[in-house]
Design a protein around this motif. Sequence first.
Motif, PDB file in Angstrom:
ATOM      1  N   ILE A 302       0.846  -1.186   0.000  1.00  0.00           N
ATOM      2  CA  ILE A 302       0.000   0.000   0.000  1.00  0.00           C
ATOM      3  C   ILE A 302       0.884   1.238   0.000  1.00  0.00           C
ATOM      4  CG2 ILE A 302      -1.875   1.206   1.164  1.00  0.00           C
ATOM      5  CD1 ILE A 302      -2.528  -1.389   2.621  1.00  0.00           C
ATOM      6  N   VAL A 303       0.562   2.208  -0.863  1.00  0.00           N
ATOM      7  CA  VAL A 303       1.372   3.419  -0.959  1.00  0.00           C
ATOM      8  C   VAL A 303       0.469   4.627  -1.180  1.00  0.00           C
ATOM      9  CG1 VAL A 303       1.761   3.069  -3.444  1.00  0.00           C
ATOM     10  CG2 VAL A 303       3.379   4.465  -2.122  1.00  0.00           C
ATOM     11  N   LEU A 304       0.868   5.770  -0.629  1.00  0.00           N
ATOM     12  CA  LEU A 304       0.093   7.001  -0.709  1.00  0.00           C
ATOM     13  C   LEU A 304       0.607   7.903  -1.821  1.00  0.00           C
ATOM     14  CD1 LEU A 304       0.042   7.955   3.092  1.00  0.00           C
ATOM     15  CD2 LEU A 304      -1.692   6.643   1.848  1.00  0.00           C
ATOM     16  N   VAL A 305      -0.308   8.735  -2.344  1.00  0.00           N
ATOM     17  CA  VAL A 305       0.082   9.735  -3.329  1.00  0.00           C
ATOM     18  C   VAL A 305      -0.802  10.965  -3.140  1.00  0.00           C
ATOM     19  CG1 VAL A 305      -1.509   9.068  -5.179  1.00  0.00           C
ATOM     20  CG2 VAL A 305       0.729  10.003  -5.774  1.00  0.00           C
ATOM     21  N   GLY A 306      -0.287  12.136  -3.495  1.00  0.00           N
ATOM     22  CA  GLY A 306      -1.082  13.356  -3.422  1.00  0.00           C
ATOM     23  C   GLY A 306      -1.308  13.846  -2.003  1.00  0.00           C
ATOM     24  N   ASP A 307      -2.487  14.456  -1.761  1.00  0.00           N
ATOM     25  CA  ASP A 307      -2.787  15.046  -0.463  1.00  0.00           C
ATOM     26  C   ASP A 307      -2.757  14.031   0.669  1.00  0.00           C
ATOM     27  OD1 ASP A 307      -3.104  17.460  -1.696  1.00  0.00           O
ATOM     28  OD2 ASP A 307      -5.286  17.558  -1.489  1.00  0.00           O
ATOM     29  N   ALA A 308      -2.925  12.776   0.369  1.00  0.00           N
ATOM     30  CA  ALA A 308      -2.840  11.751   1.412  1.00  0.00           C
ATOM     31  C   ALA A 308      -1.434  11.686   1.994  1.00  0.00           C
ATOM     32  CB  ALA A 308      -3.230  10.387   0.842  1.00  0.00           C
ATOM     33  N   ALA A 309      -0.427  12.019   1.186  1.00  0.00           N
ATOM     34  CA  ALA A 309       0.967  11.980   1.626  1.00  0.00           C
ATOM     35  C   ALA A 309       1.471  13.350   2.044  1.00  0.00           C
ATOM     36  CB  ALA A 309       1.853  11.415   0.514  1.00  0.00           C
ATOM     37  N   HIS A 310       1.091  14.385   1.300  1.00  0.00           N
ATOM     38  CA  HIS A 310       1.582  15.738   1.593  1.00  0.00           C
ATOM     39  C   HIS A 310       0.508  16.750   1.218  1.00  0.00           C
ATOM     40  CE1 HIS A 310       2.359  15.683  -2.752  1.00  0.00           C
ATOM     41  NE2 HIS A 310       3.110  14.615  -2.568  1.00  0.00           N
ATOM     42  N   LYS A 311       0.291  17.708   2.095  1.00  0.00           N
ATOM     43  CA  LYS A 311      -0.791  18.671   1.904  1.00  0.00           C
ATOM     44  C   LYS A 311      -0.288  20.077   2.208  1.00  0.00           C
ATOM     45  CE  LYS A 311      -5.152  20.045   1.410  1.00  0.00           C
ATOM     46  NZ  LYS A 311      -4.904  21.492   1.535  1.00  0.00           N
ATOM     47  N   MET A 312      -0.675  21.003   1.359  1.00  0.00           N
ATOM     48  CA  MET A 312      -0.355  22.403   1.584  1.00  0.00           C
ATOM     49  C   MET A 312      -1.595  23.237   1.314  1.00  0.00           C
ATOM     50  SD  MET A 312       2.171  22.501  -1.700  1.00  0.00           S
ATOM     51  CE  MET A 312       2.814  20.907  -1.192  1.00  0.00           C
ATOM     52  N   THR A 313      -1.608  24.471   1.807  1.00  0.00           N
ATOM     53  CA  THR A 313      -2.785  25.310   1.616  1.00  0.00           C
ATOM     54  C   THR A 313      -2.853  25.811   0.172  1.00  0.00           C
ATOM     55  OG1 THR A 313      -1.761  27.447   2.123  1.00  0.00           O
ATOM     56  CG2 THR A 313      -2.505  26.115   3.991  1.00  0.00           C
ATOM     57  N   SER A 314      -4.026  26.307  -0.201  1.00  0.00           N
ATOM     58  CA  SER A 314      -4.205  26.850  -1.545  1.00  0.00           C
ATOM     59  C   SER A 314      -3.373  28.104  -1.760  1.00  0.00           C
ATOM     60  CB  SER A 314      -5.684  27.169  -1.782  1.00  0.00           C
ATOM     61  OG  SER A 314      -6.128  28.176  -0.888  1.00  0.00           O
ATOM     62  N   MET A 315      -2.947  28.754  -0.688  1.00  0.00           N
ATOM     63  CA  MET A 315      -2.160  29.981  -0.812  1.00  0.00           C
ATOM     64  C   MET A 315      -0.825  29.721  -1.488  1.00  0.00           C
ATOM     65  SD  MET A 315      -3.060  31.860   2.806  1.00  0.00           S
ATOM     66  CE  MET A 315      -3.402  30.350   3.732  1.00  0.00           C
ATOM     67  N   ASN A 316      -0.349  28.510  -1.398  1.00  0.00           N
ATOM     68  CA  ASN A 316       0.890  28.132  -2.073  1.00  0.00           C
ATOM     69  C   ASN A 316       0.662  27.894  -3.563  1.00  0.00           C
ATOM     70  OD1 ASN A 316       3.611  27.539  -2.202  1.00  0.00           O
ATOM     71  ND2 ASN A 316       3.390  25.466  -1.461  1.00  0.00           N
ATOM     72  N   GLY A 317      -0.529  27.409  -3.910  1.00  0.00           N
ATOM     73  CA  GLY A 317      -0.869  27.183  -5.305  1.00  0.00           C
ATOM     74  C   GLY A 317      -0.198  25.988  -5.937  1.00  0.00           C
ATOM     75  N   GLN A 318       0.449  25.134  -5.149  1.00  0.00           N
ATOM     76  CA  GLN A 318       1.218  24.036  -5.724  1.00  0.00           C
ATOM     77  C   GLN A 318       0.759  22.652  -5.268  1.00  0.00           C
ATOM     78  OE1 GLN A 318       5.473  24.464  -6.269  1.00  0.00           O
ATOM     79  NE2 GLN A 318       5.371  26.608  -5.684  1.00  0.00           N
ATOM     80  N   GLY A 319      -0.433  22.554  -4.713  1.00  0.00           N
ATOM     81  CA  GLY A 319      -0.918  21.260  -4.241  1.00  0.00           C
ATOM     82  C   GLY A 319      -1.107  20.265  -5.370  1.00  0.00           C
ATOM     83  N   ALA A 320      -1.801  20.678  -6.441  1.00  0.00           N
ATOM     84  CA  ALA A 320      -2.028  19.768  -7.567  1.00  0.00           C
ATOM     85  C   ALA A 320      -0.722  19.410  -8.256  1.00  0.00           C
ATOM     86  CB  ALA A 320      -2.994  20.411  -8.563  1.00  0.00           C
ATOM     87  N   LEU A 321       0.158  20.398  -8.425  1.00  0.00           N
ATOM     88  CA  LEU A 321       1.451  20.130  -9.054  1.00  0.00           C
ATOM     89  C   LEU A 321       2.250  19.110  -8.244  1.00  0.00           C
ATOM     90  CD1 LEU A 321       3.787  20.661 -11.006  1.00  0.00           C
ATOM     91  CD2 LEU A 321       4.415  22.632  -9.593  1.00  0.00           C
ATOM     92  N   SER A 322       2.322  19.305  -6.936  1.00  0.00           N
ATOM     93  CA  SER A 322       3.092  18.389  -6.094  1.00  0.00           C
ATOM     94  C   SER A 322       2.521  16.978  -6.149  1.00  0.00           C
ATOM     95  CB  SER A 322       3.110  18.899  -4.646  1.00  0.00           C
ATOM     96  OG  SER A 322       3.800  20.130  -4.553  1.00  0.00           O
ATOM     97  N   ALA A 323       1.193  16.868  -6.167  1.00  0.00           N
ATOM     98  CA  ALA A 323       0.550  15.557  -6.236  1.00  0.00           C
ATOM     99  C   ALA A 323       0.905  14.833  -7.527  1.00  0.00           C
ATOM    100  CB  ALA A 323      -0.961  15.704  -6.110  1.00  0.00           C
TER     101      ALA A 323
END
Length: 442
Positions: A302-323
């Motif tokens: 089992i492995v995590l990806v995206g917001d399940a592994a790392h989450k940042m606020t929308s103020m950074n604007g890079q949540g989707a990119l990081s995922a």
Amino acid sequence: MSNFRVIILGAGPAGLFTAHGLTAAGIDYVVLERQPEIVRYKGALIVLWPPLLRLLDQLGIYESVKQLSTPLPSQTKFTHSGEPLCGGDAFVALEHELGYPTLGLSRGNLIRTLYETLPERATKVRANANVVNIETHKDGVRVHLADGSGIDGSIVIAGDGVHSPTRELIQRLRHDSSATGDLKPTDPMVANFMSLFGHTRSDRTDIAMGDFAESHGPGIASQSARLRDAIYFTVVKRLEKPVSDKRSFTTEEINKFAQEMSDVTVFPGVKLKEIWPLREETNAVLLHQEEGMAEKWHHGRIVLVGDAAHKMTSMNGQGALSAILSATVLINSLRATLKKNPRPSTQELEMAFTQYETSRKGAVKPVLDLGVFISRFITWMGEETEAMDREVSRDLNLVEDSLKKLLPLFTPSPIFDFLPFEGKQGHTPWEVDSKPPIRARL
């Protein structure tokens, strides 16, 4: 990849992008989404940065996404009461450096495009599939659904969001397997902010097409953009104390928050109270904005990806990119493992997952740190921060500052190492070249 099957949990941007990547790699999969529909239009504006568009270009869906998007040429910053701070064509400068534009797109339209361009979506993507348990064994996994059925696979890739049940399962499994029993499950995602998201179809000629507007204030901030399909706005308020519990807000609470924030300037000369009455009510949401990184991103198969592994606020604007960057590295690592052994052992898979986790933790950490700084800075933690913001903004060259911060984060971005393509280039070279020696597809 004969007999190897990936079960993807979540049909958000991370999950559907993972499905595209697995398709390109020739790896079988199924996507399970707990919501009753796949294409859904709730959610906020997503900024599509050049590294993300480069990956969509590699997959052959860049033009499809571009047709629904709006270029974001300029950025304007001001105080919550409307006093100018700074502005500039930072996004245009970024395109000159990297070859790809920066686009604005609703989360719903991104999901729609990723879904509608996915081969075999009718048979490989299931809605209303609520996972209640994951059973692991020596050679595979079995996912149990709320309707009593089960799905067998080789591994689980969980893109099931910031409140990921799979992340909690990994913590419990690690706790149960710990020799000392001291690995107590904790929630790594903590919210220090709450945000109101919404959009209106109103046509405001006084708001420039593609303008990205950001207001700063004591404990509050906003980020808004006018796209071709709607005007999107986000108003952020700092919480009195951090919270980690999942919370749903009622319509009454949403309206109360909007009333409290009614005088916040969301575009130059435009306050929230001017566009809030024109909103699409079903798409206005109030939620906590979590920040954090899971201590461990995998266990067994089992492995995590995206917001399940790392989450940042929308103020950074890079949540989707990081995922999406994380999904790319995970698929590269998984494919390399399958190339060596089409039926890898759990130990071999864990080695691949560890390689993925180590690589991405190092890349995500500075992005998270930047987000933590930005969110505190623009919500003026005190008089000293406000004074610093005003002073810095007075002399700031927004274009130079943006390039200084973003280019070191963007140029090392990964691409699929098995899928050659002719990507776009700007003045600043990508550290990972799109030309051979990228491995040929099996």
